[in-house]
Design a protein around this motif. Structure first.
Motif, short mmCIF file in Angstrom:
data_model
loop_
_atom_site.label_atom_id
_atom_site.label_comp_id
_atom_site.label_asym_id
_atom_site.label_seq_id
_atom_site.Cartn_x
_atom_site.Cartn_y
_atom_site.Cartn_z
N VAL A 51 50.60 28.59 46.56
CA VAL A 51 50.71 28.02 47.90
C VAL A 51 50.95 26.51 47.84
O VAL A 51 51.80 25.98 48.53
N TRP A 94 51.14 37.00 48.07
CA TRP A 94 50.64 36.45 49.33
C TRP A 94 49.22 36.96 49.60
O TRP A 94 48.82 37.23 50.73
N ASP A 119 48.88 32.52 44.34
CA ASP A 119 50.04 32.72 45.19
C ASP A 119 51.00 31.52 45.15
O ASP A 119 52.07 31.58 45.74
N THR A 150 42.71 41.45 45.90
CA THR A 150 42.03 40.49 46.77
C THR A 150 40.64 40.98 47.13
O THR A 150 39.67 40.23 47.09
N HIS A 156 46.42 35.34 49.62
CA HIS A 156 45.61 34.46 50.46
C HIS A 156 45.66 34.88 51.93
O HIS A 156 44.71 34.65 52.67
N GLU A 157 46.76 35.51 52.34
CA GLU A 157 46.88 35.95 53.73
C GLU A 157 45.94 37.10 54.07
O GLU A 157 45.68 37.36 55.24
N PHE A 185 39.78 32.41 49.08
CA PHE A 185 41.01 31.82 49.62
C PHE A 185 41.58 30.79 48.65
O PHE A 185 42.79 30.76 48.40
N ALA A 186 40.71 29.96 48.08
CA ALA A 186 41.17 28.93 47.14
C ALA A 186 41.78 29.56 45.89
O ALA A 186 42.86 29.15 45.43
N THR A 235 43.01 32.69 45.45
CA THR A 235 44.24 33.43 45.73
C THR A 235 45.39 32.47 46.09
O THR A 235 46.54 32.75 45.76
N SER A 236 45.08 31.35 46.71
CA SER A 236 46.11 30.37 47.02
C SER A 236 46.73 29.79 45.76
O SER A 236 47.94 29.57 45.70
#
Length: 104
Positions: A56, A87, A54, A17, A89-90, A47-48, A50-51
């Motif tokens: 999401v 996870w 992940d 990340t 994005h967290e 964030f987009a 990694t989401s």
């Protein structure tokens, strides 16, 4: 290859990340953009991305649901995995400030 869980998966996904953040920031800094906008866009893009990795929101390919599963190759014959979705994005907005620390 075998997939194992040694407990280092979380550290590895945080490192990945941070690398996404660094790479996105470096690309955005190549254009004449205010620092605060570079930081905002870096966070949003990281964030987009990694989401998606992940899983999401989920996505489909050729009409079939696809669920990415992140693993890390930790030796010639070993993959480190979480046994499910990542996870990352967290961690984006927790790791973002370190990428933008400026010297006084």
């Amino acid at each position: 290859m075998k997939v194992v869980s040694t407990g280092s998966f979380d550290d590895l996904q945080q490192a990945l990340t941070a690398e996404f953040i660094r790479a996105i920031k470096a690309e955005l800094e190549k254009v004449d953009t205010p620092d605060d906008l570079v930081e905002q866009l870096t966070g949003s893009i990281a964030f987009a991305v990694t989401s998606v990795l992940d899983d999401v929101a989920g996505f489909e390919a050729d009409g079939r649901p696809v669920s990415p599963t992140l693993t890390f190759q930790t030796s010639d014959e070993t993959l480190e995995g979480a046994g499910g979705n990542s996870w990352m994005h967290e961690y984006v907005y927790r790791l973002l400030p370190a990428a933008f620390e400026r010297s006084s």
